[in-house]
Design a protein around this motif. Structure first.
Motif, mmCIF file in Angstrom:
data_model
loop_
_atom_site.group_PDB
_atom_site.id
_atom_site.type_symbol
_atom_site.label_atom_id
_atom_site.label_comp_id
_atom_site.label_asym_id
_atom_site.label_seq_id
_atom_site.Cartn_x
_atom_site.Cartn_y
_atom_site.Cartn_z
ATOM 1 N N TRP A 138 0.837 -1.206 0.000
ATOM 2 C CA TRP A 138 0.000 0.000 0.000
ATOM 3 C C TRP A 138 0.871 1.254 0.000
ATOM 4 O O TRP A 138 0.615 2.202 -0.752
ATOM 5 C CB TRP A 138 -0.920 -0.004 1.211
ATOM 6 C CG TRP A 138 -1.774 1.232 1.289
ATOM 7 C CD1 TRP A 138 -1.439 2.427 1.872
ATOM 8 C CD2 TRP A 138 -3.074 1.413 0.717
ATOM 9 N NE1 TRP A 138 -2.469 3.329 1.729
ATOM 10 C CE2 TRP A 138 -3.478 2.739 1.027
ATOM 11 C CE3 TRP A 138 -3.935 0.580 0.004
ATOM 12 C CZ2 TRP A 138 -4.715 3.241 0.623
ATOM 13 C CZ3 TRP A 138 -5.170 1.092 -0.389
ATOM 14 C CH2 TRP A 138 -5.547 2.399 -0.088
ATOM 15 N N ALA A 139 1.895 1.292 0.857
ATOM 16 C CA ALA A 139 2.760 2.463 0.924
ATOM 17 C C ALA A 139 3.462 2.705 -0.405
ATOM 18 O O ALA A 139 3.628 3.858 -0.828
ATOM 19 C CB ALA A 139 3.784 2.292 2.046
ATOM 20 N N LEU A 140 3.885 1.650 -1.085
ATOM 21 C CA LEU A 140 4.515 1.805 -2.402
ATOM 22 C C LEU A 140 3.552 2.437 -3.405
ATOM 23 O O LEU A 140 3.917 3.346 -4.145
ATOM 24 C CB LEU A 140 4.981 0.443 -2.928
ATOM 25 C CG LEU A 140 6.344 -0.044 -2.466
ATOM 26 C CD1 LEU A 140 6.553 -1.485 -2.914
ATOM 27 C CD2 LEU A 140 7.465 0.845 -3.016
ATOM 28 N N LYS A 141 2.320 1.929 -3.438
ATOM 29 C CA LYS A 141 1.332 2.493 -4.364
ATOM 30 C C LYS A 141 1.067 3.956 -4.044
ATOM 31 O O LYS A 141 1.026 4.818 -4.932
ATOM 32 C CB LYS A 141 0.032 1.698 -4.267
ATOM 33 C CG LYS A 141 0.088 0.302 -4.865
ATOM 34 C CD LYS A 141 -0.268 0.302 -6.333
ATOM 35 C CE LYS A 141 -0.353 -1.126 -6.863
ATOM 36 N NZ LYS A 141 -0.873 -1.198 -8.236
ATOM 37 N N GLU A 142 0.871 4.248 -2.757
ATOM 38 C CA GLU A 142 0.567 5.619 -2.346
ATOM 39 C C GLU A 142 1.737 6.545 -2.664
ATOM 40 O O GLU A 142 1.545 7.662 -3.166
ATOM 41 C CB GLU A 142 0.262 5.647 -0.856
ATOM 42 C CG GLU A 142 -0.032 7.020 -0.291
ATOM 43 C CD GLU A 142 -1.470 7.458 -0.494
ATOM 44 O OE1 GLU A 142 -1.662 8.566 -1.032
ATOM 45 O OE2 GLU A 142 -2.382 6.707 -0.120
ATOM 46 N N ALA A 143 2.960 6.121 -2.375
ATOM 47 C CA ALA A 143 4.123 6.953 -2.672
ATOM 48 C C ALA A 143 4.259 7.190 -4.172
ATOM 49 O O ALA A 143 4.608 8.295 -4.612
ATOM 50 C CB ALA A 143 5.386 6.301 -2.117
ATOM 51 N N ALA A 144 3.976 6.162 -4.972
ATOM 52 C CA ALA A 144 4.102 6.304 -6.422
ATOM 53 C C ALA A 144 3.072 7.275 -6.989
ATOM 54 O O ALA A 144 3.410 8.122 -7.835
ATOM 55 C CB ALA A 144 3.966 4.942 -7.091
ATOM 56 N N LEU A 168 9.469 5.029 -0.215
ATOM 57 C CA LEU A 168 9.961 6.195 -0.942
ATOM 58 C C LEU A 168 10.035 5.831 -2.420
ATOM 59 O O LEU A 168 10.616 4.796 -2.776
ATOM 60 C CB LEU A 168 11.347 6.601 -0.437
ATOM 61 C CG LEU A 168 12.033 7.760 -1.165
ATOM 62 C CD1 LEU A 168 11.310 9.075 -0.876
ATOM 63 C CD2 LEU A 168 13.500 7.864 -0.762
ATOM 64 N N VAL A 169 9.449 6.659 -3.271
ATOM 65 C CA VAL A 169 9.450 6.417 -4.718
ATOM 66 C C VAL A 169 9.966 7.658 -5.431
ATOM 67 O O VAL A 169 9.512 8.779 -5.160
ATOM 68 C CB VAL A 169 8.045 6.066 -5.241
ATOM 69 C CG1 VAL A 169 8.035 5.971 -6.767
ATOM 70 C CG2 VAL A 169 7.569 4.744 -4.640
ATOM 71 N N LEU A 170 10.922 7.465 -6.319
ATOM 72 C CA LEU A 170 11.425 8.515 -7.197
ATOM 73 C C LEU A 170 10.976 8.191 -8.615
ATOM 74 O O LEU A 170 11.147 7.056 -9.077
ATOM 75 C CB LEU A 170 12.949 8.586 -7.129
ATOM 76 C CG LEU A 170 13.542 8.949 -5.764
ATOM 77 C CD1 LEU A 170 15.062 8.802 -5.808
ATOM 78 C CD2 LEU A 170 13.157 10.353 -5.375
ATOM 79 N N ALA A 171 10.417 9.179 -9.290
ATOM 80 C CA ALA A 171 9.897 8.965 -10.649
ATOM 81 C C ALA A 171 10.540 9.951 -11.592
ATOM 82 O O ALA A 171 10.545 11.169 -11.325
ATOM 83 C CB ALA A 171 8.373 9.131 -10.668
ATOM 84 N N HIS A 172 11.097 9.435 -12.669
ATOM 85 C CA HIS A 172 11.724 10.297 -13.668
ATOM 86 C C HIS A 172 10.816 10.361 -14.876
ATOM 87 O O HIS A 172 10.518 9.332 -15.486
ATOM 88 C CB HIS A 172 13.099 9.767 -14.076
ATOM 89 C CG HIS A 172 13.749 10.594 -15.161
ATOM 90 N ND1 HIS A 172 14.243 11.854 -14.919
ATOM 91 C CD2 HIS A 172 13.966 10.333 -16.466
ATOM 92 C CE1 HIS A 172 14.748 12.346 -16.050
ATOM 93 N NE2 HIS A 172 14.580 11.443 -16.984
ATOM 94 N N PHE A 173 10.369 11.563 -15.202
ATOM 95 C CA PHE A 173 9.502 11.745 -16.354
ATOM 96 C C PHE A 173 10.257 12.526 -17.417
ATOM 97 O O PHE A 173 10.850 13.575 -17.112
ATOM 98 C CB PHE A 173 8.227 12.488 -15.960
ATOM 99 C CG PHE A 173 7.444 11.762 -14.896
ATOM 100 C CD1 PHE A 173 6.747 10.618 -15.209
ATOM 101 C CD2 PHE A 173 7.436 12.212 -13.592
ATOM 102 C CE1 PHE A 173 6.049 9.931 -14.231
ATOM 103 C CE2 PHE A 173 6.726 11.548 -12.623
ATOM 104 C CZ PHE A 173 6.024 10.408 -12.949
ATOM 105 N N PRO A 174 10.261 12.058 -18.649
ATOM 106 C CA PRO A 174 11.010 12.763 -19.694
ATOM 107 C C PRO A 174 10.433 14.159 -19.927
ATOM 108 O O PRO A 174 9.230 14.380 -19.819
ATOM 109 C CB PRO A 174 10.830 11.867 -20.919
ATOM 110 C CG PRO A 174 9.598 11.072 -20.649
ATOM 111 C CD PRO A 174 9.558 10.873 -19.170
ATOM 112 N N GLY A 175 11.317 15.093 -20.225
ATOM 113 C CA GLY A 175 10.892 16.455 -20.507
ATOM 114 C C GLY A 175 10.258 16.559 -21.879
ATOM 115 O O GLY A 175 10.256 15.596 -22.671
#
Length: 224
Positions: free
Chosen positions: A164-170, A214-221
């Motif tokens: 649940w925490a992974l989903k919420e963090a994402a 903790l989730v870090l997400a990289h989105f292309p510019g």
């Protein structure tokens, strides 16, 4: 392809001190350990005074930790940092009244604990108490796919809380919501170690009686 189900407990994280992972700064604390009240700007005071009384203490606690992280990262006094909500409710950092580019912040609370994370890319942090596992189990079919449920299982409170925490963090990193279709778009491929589909990096710790993701997400510019 899903990896095997989690077999051992998550590693503990020490409360009260700043941790670094993957370029992010993170701190988690028990409410009972937070004696200092944060300095709030007039704009922050307007926000907190507009909240129900029961939420004001947790809001202040989250800002205390977020200001501490931002002050360290930006080399400015914590009292010069503001953390205000966007229209969608997600927090952002200002210094001297101006938003700070390339600094992302996320905050999470439970009844017992608070956590904050700061990173140069989209970040989400979430706390889930293991005693909430029964509640997670009741809504599992709406949040997790059959493959994820097979991976997670339903008999381990720490695994359910961690998932649940992974989903919420994402979804926080995506500036979305755990309610609705967004959680199904974040696929958990592994729980220990945590692996998410897409351009996301994740980690999970045990924080006392809670699980912290903790989730870090990289989105292309934009192209061009």
């Amino acid at each position: 392809m899903y990896t095997t189900a989690v077999g051992t407990a998550f590693q503990p994280i020490a409360p009260g001190r700043i941790h670094r992972w993957g370029g992010a700064r993170l701190v988690v604390a028990r409410f009972t350990d937070l004696q200092q009240a944060p300095f709030l700007s007039p704009a922050e005071q307007r926000v907190v005074h507009g909240l129900p009384a029961r939420r004001q203490a947790e809001w202040r606690a989250g800002r205390l930790l977020a200001k501490r992280l931002a002050g360290e990262a930006l080399s400015v006094p914590a009292h010069e940092v503001e953390v205000l909500p966007r229209d969608d409710g997600s927090p952002y950092v200002l210094v001297g009244g101006s938003p700070v580019a390339d600094v992302h912040v996320s905050i999470s609370h439970t009844a017992r604990r608070v956590a904050a994370a700061l990173a140069p890319e989209a970040v989400g942090v979430d706390l889930c108490e293991t005693v909430s596992a029964a509640a997670v189990r009741r809504v599992a079919d709406r949040v997790f796919s059959p493959g994820e449920l097979s991976l997670i299982g339903t008999g381990r409170p720490d695994a359910l809380a961690g998932a649940w925490a992974l989903k919420e963090a994402a979804v926080k990193a995506d500036r979305s919501s755990i309610f609705g279709a967004a959680p199904r778009l974040v696929e958990i491929l592994g729980l220990r170690p945590p692996v998410l589909a897409g351009r996301r990096r994740a980690t999970v710790w045990r924080a006392g009686g809670a699980v912290l993701a903790l989730v870090l997400a990289h989105f292309p510019g934009p192209a061009g």
